[in-house]
Design an enzyme around this catalytic site. Structure first.
Site, short mmCIF file in Angstrom:
data_model
loop_
_atom_site.label_atom_id
_atom_site.label_comp_id
_atom_site.label_asym_id
_atom_site.label_seq_id
_atom_site.Cartn_x
_atom_site.Cartn_y
_atom_site.Cartn_z
N CYS A 19 -2.68 9.29 -35.81
CA CYS A 19 -2.74 10.57 -35.10
C CYS A 19 -4.19 11.04 -35.08
CB CYS A 19 -1.88 11.59 -35.84
SG CYS A 19 -1.89 13.23 -35.09
N LEU A 20 -4.62 11.57 -33.94
CA LEU A 20 -5.99 12.06 -33.83
C LEU A 20 -6.26 13.21 -34.80
CD1 LEU A 20 -6.42 12.00 -29.93
CD2 LEU A 20 -7.41 10.40 -31.58
N HIS B 110 6.37 11.39 -31.07
CA HIS B 110 5.22 11.82 -31.88
C HIS B 110 4.57 13.07 -31.26
CE1 HIS B 110 1.46 10.85 -34.32
NE2 HIS B 110 1.04 11.77 -33.46
N GLU B 111 4.31 13.03 -29.96
CA GLU B 111 3.62 14.16 -29.31
C GLU B 111 4.50 15.41 -29.28
OE1 GLU B 111 0.52 14.11 -28.94
OE2 GLU B 111 0.42 11.96 -29.28
N GLY C 183 -2.24 9.87 -26.74
CA GLY C 183 -1.50 11.10 -26.48
C GLY C 183 -2.17 12.27 -27.17
N HIS D 37 4.55 17.52 -32.36
CA HIS D 37 3.41 18.44 -32.52
C HIS D 37 3.76 19.83 -31.97
CE1 HIS D 37 0.20 16.01 -34.16
NE2 HIS D 37 0.33 15.09 -33.24
N GLN E 46 -2.72 20.45 -30.85
CA GLN E 46 -3.83 19.78 -31.53
C GLN E 46 -5.21 20.33 -31.15
OE1 GLN E 46 -2.04 15.78 -30.47
NE2 GLN E 46 -3.09 15.26 -32.37
ZN ZN Z 1 -0.47 13.22 -33.35
#
Ligand code: ZN
Length: 173
Positions: free
Chosen positions: A97-98, A139-140, A47, A143, A52
């Site tokens: 998380c990226l 989670h997404e 995701g 953000h 991000q």
């Molecule tokens: Zn994340």
């Protein structure tokens, strides 16, 4: 389509609250979604939220089915102006998380959620999601409100994680 740079903690842009996308969906938003998808698949990740890559718009993409090593079929999901309108249950699971490479921690999330979102054609949808899909969406969508998963940890745990991240970043530089 462009692979964009993914911002990493503690970049302040990760704390911005994203603004709603206006309808009808513009070509800029279509281009943003293509970049998000390409960046997510290249990472690879399950995701990615516009926040991000430094774009404060309420857009995210997910694909929890695709696995790079197996080169399986892609199942891209696009979420525009998503809202969690109901939550139930609670469970703890490991997340990464990226934007926080190499950090994996257990986070408490709702087990089942009801989501309202808009698709690429500007149509509104509502649906229930459970399990890993529900976790990935919570989670997404966090953000888009400037939240990251370590915000859900206890103060003490979060301090330890932040210290570990700083140490990793110092060692790498
Ligand atoms: Zn994340």
């Amino acid at each position: 389509m462009t692979i964009r740079d993914i911002l990493t903690f503690p970049n302040k842009k990760l704390r911005e609250v994203a603004s709603e996308v206006s309808l009808p969906i513009s070509s800029d938003i279509h281009a943003l979604i293509e970049d998000l998808a390409q960046t997510m698949y290249a990472a690879p990740g399950v995701g990615l939220a516009a926040t991000q890559i430094g774009v404060a718009k309420r857009v995210a993409v997910t694909d929890i089915a695709w696995r790079k090593e197996e080169d399986s079929e892609r199942e891209l999901h696009v979420w525009i102006n998503p809202e969690i309108i109901a939550r139930s249950g609670s469970e703890k699971g490991e997340e990464g998380c990226l934007s926080l490479p190499k950090v994996y921690e257990n986070v408490q999330r709702a087990t089942s959620i009801k989501v309202r979102w808009v698709d690429l054609e500007g149509q509104s949808h509502e649906s229930h999601f459970e399990g890993f899909q529900a976790v990935a969406l919570q989670h997404e969508f966090d953000h888009l409100d400037g939240k990251i998963f370590i915000d859900h940890l206890s103060v003490l745990k979060r301090k330890m994680v932040v210290r570990r991240i700083k140490k990793m970043q110092e060692d790498e530089s």
